[in-house]
Design an enzyme around this catalytic site. Structure first.
Site, mmCIF file in Angstrom:
data_model
loop_
_atom_site.group_PDB
_atom_site.id
_atom_site.type_symbol
_atom_site.label_atom_id
_atom_site.label_comp_id
_atom_site.label_asym_id
_atom_site.label_seq_id
_atom_site.Cartn_x
_atom_site.Cartn_y
_atom_site.Cartn_z
ATOM 1 N N LYS A 13 8.896 9.203 -3.093
ATOM 2 C CA LYS A 13 7.971 10.202 -3.631
ATOM 3 C C LYS A 13 6.870 10.571 -2.632
ATOM 4 O O LYS A 13 6.460 11.727 -2.587
ATOM 5 C CB LYS A 13 7.376 9.752 -4.970
ATOM 6 C CG LYS A 13 6.600 8.475 -4.911
ATOM 7 C CD LYS A 13 6.127 8.084 -6.285
ATOM 8 C CE LYS A 13 5.608 6.671 -6.351
ATOM 9 N NZ LYS A 13 4.958 6.098 -5.177
ATOM 10 N N ARG A 84 -0.627 4.558 -12.741
ATOM 11 C CA ARG A 84 0.391 3.504 -12.743
ATOM 12 C C ARG A 84 0.391 2.719 -14.047
ATOM 13 O O ARG A 84 1.264 1.892 -14.275
ATOM 14 C CB ARG A 84 0.108 2.533 -11.598
ATOM 15 C CG ARG A 84 0.793 2.892 -10.300
ATOM 16 C CD ARG A 84 0.308 1.919 -9.263
ATOM 17 N NE ARG A 84 1.240 1.582 -8.242
ATOM 18 C CZ ARG A 84 1.275 2.152 -7.036
ATOM 19 N NH1 ARG A 84 0.486 3.152 -6.764
ATOM 20 N NH2 ARG A 84 2.108 1.723 -6.127
ATOM 21 N N ARG A 123 10.774 0.877 6.225
ATOM 22 C CA ARG A 123 9.695 1.882 6.256
ATOM 23 C C ARG A 123 8.627 1.486 7.288
ATOM 24 O O ARG A 123 8.277 0.319 7.402
ATOM 25 C CB ARG A 123 9.049 1.970 4.865
ATOM 26 C CG ARG A 123 7.907 2.966 4.801
ATOM 27 C CD ARG A 123 7.632 3.385 3.406
ATOM 28 N NE ARG A 123 6.762 2.475 2.698
ATOM 29 C CZ ARG A 123 6.266 2.745 1.496
ATOM 30 N NH1 ARG A 123 6.567 3.871 0.894
ATOM 31 N NH2 ARG A 123 5.479 1.883 0.892
ATOM 32 N N ARG A 156 3.792 -2.293 6.850
ATOM 33 C CA ARG A 156 2.708 -2.730 5.965
ATOM 34 C C ARG A 156 3.005 -4.123 5.421
ATOM 35 O O ARG A 156 4.149 -4.455 5.140
ATOM 36 C CB ARG A 156 2.575 -1.753 4.789
ATOM 37 C CG ARG A 156 1.827 -0.495 5.135
ATOM 38 C CD ARG A 156 2.046 0.596 4.123
ATOM 39 N NE ARG A 156 2.100 0.151 2.742
ATOM 40 C CZ ARG A 156 2.397 0.958 1.723
ATOM 41 N NH1 ARG A 156 2.651 2.227 1.940
ATOM 42 N NH2 ARG A 156 2.439 0.507 0.492
ATOM 43 N N ARG A 167 5.926 -6.021 -6.536
ATOM 44 C CA ARG A 167 5.443 -4.673 -6.855
ATOM 45 C C ARG A 167 6.401 -3.927 -7.787
ATOM 46 O O ARG A 167 5.968 -3.229 -8.698
ATOM 47 C CB ARG A 167 5.260 -3.869 -5.556
ATOM 48 C CG ARG A 167 4.046 -4.320 -4.752
ATOM 49 C CD ARG A 167 4.105 -3.808 -3.336
ATOM 50 N NE ARG A 167 4.056 -2.359 -3.266
ATOM 51 C CZ ARG A 167 4.475 -1.644 -2.228
ATOM 52 N NH1 ARG A 167 5.019 -2.242 -1.197
ATOM 53 N NH2 ARG A 167 4.367 -0.348 -2.229
#
Ligand code: AMP
Length: 216
Positions: A13, A84, A123, A156, A167
């Site tokens: 997203k 969220r 990523r 990250r 998560r």
């Protein structure tokens, strides 16, 4: 026109929101806004950094404060990573009401957990401007360097496997009532597919929604 992009970690997203910047939408990523705050080594910045590195959610009131300042300066936006949970949904609706604005469209990008883990593991994020790429699907033009500003790319802390699993679990539990809240304006898009196919679908969805807005 204001939009929310939903989707569990690795659904893409953020990259889709980044893409739609070319249509004049401001891409508001709460993760990015919080990383910016964390860079200022203030007391609150250090607290945010610790929470993010552990893969936990930052306190609702802190996020809402950062978000409000950002929304005030944007004409039309795509929200990425917010809301969220239900508390954040209520806070968002309050902020928008206060500004005389509303959410017109919500898009939920649906992916499997396997895809999430695979994508997040590859990523990389720019240490300077926050640009995001994927070493497998959309690699940088020059290895290790950001396409936008040439900054160094890094992984990250919260994109490492243990933090990712935590998560995803938390996201699924908290997002369900939020999706129910926006169900009248919610569209689901399968995002286990290639980038271009997904973009085509979203363009169509946004076009339809914009036409409906103009007619009403
Ligand atoms: P993201 O870039 O959306 O994956 O978010 C990275 C991290 O930023 C999350 O794991 C949280 O620690 C924090 N974060 C981002 N958005 C929110 C939010 N809406 N509420 C609380 N924490 C958030």
């Amino acid at each position: 026109m204001n939009i929310i992009f939903f989707g569990q970690q690795g659904a893409g997203k953020g990259q889709y929101a980044q893409h739609f910047g070319k249509y004049g939408f401001a891409h508001i990523s709460t993760g990015e806004l919080l990383r910016e705050e964390a860079k200022n080594k203030t007391k609150i910045g250090r607290k945010i950094e610790k929470t993010m590195n552990e893969g936990k959610l930052v306190l609702d009131d802190i996020v809402a404060d950062v978000l409000k300042r950002k929304i005030e300066g944007c004409e039309k936006f795509i929200l990425d990573g917010y809301p969220r949970n239900m508390k954040q949904t209520e806070l968002l609706e309050k902020i928008l009401e206060h500004l005389g604005r509303k959410i017109d469209l919500a898009v939920n990008f649906v992916v499997s957990d396997e895809t999430s883990l695979e994508r997040l593991g590859s990523r990389r994020t720019c240490s300077i401007c926050g640009w995001v790429c994927n070493l497998k699907n959309i690699p940088p033009k020059v290895s290790g360097k950001c396409d936008e500003c040439g900054g160094m790319l890094y992984q990250r802390e919260d994109d490492k496997p243990e933090a990712i699993k935590k998560r995803i679990k938390l996201y699924k539990k908290e997002i369900k009532p939020v999706l129910d809240f926006y169900r009248k304006i919610l569209v689901e898009v399968g995002a286990d597919r290639g980038h271009e196919e997904v973009i085509k679908d979203i363009e169509e969805i946004i076009r339809k929604c914009a036409t409906k807005e103009q007619l009403s």
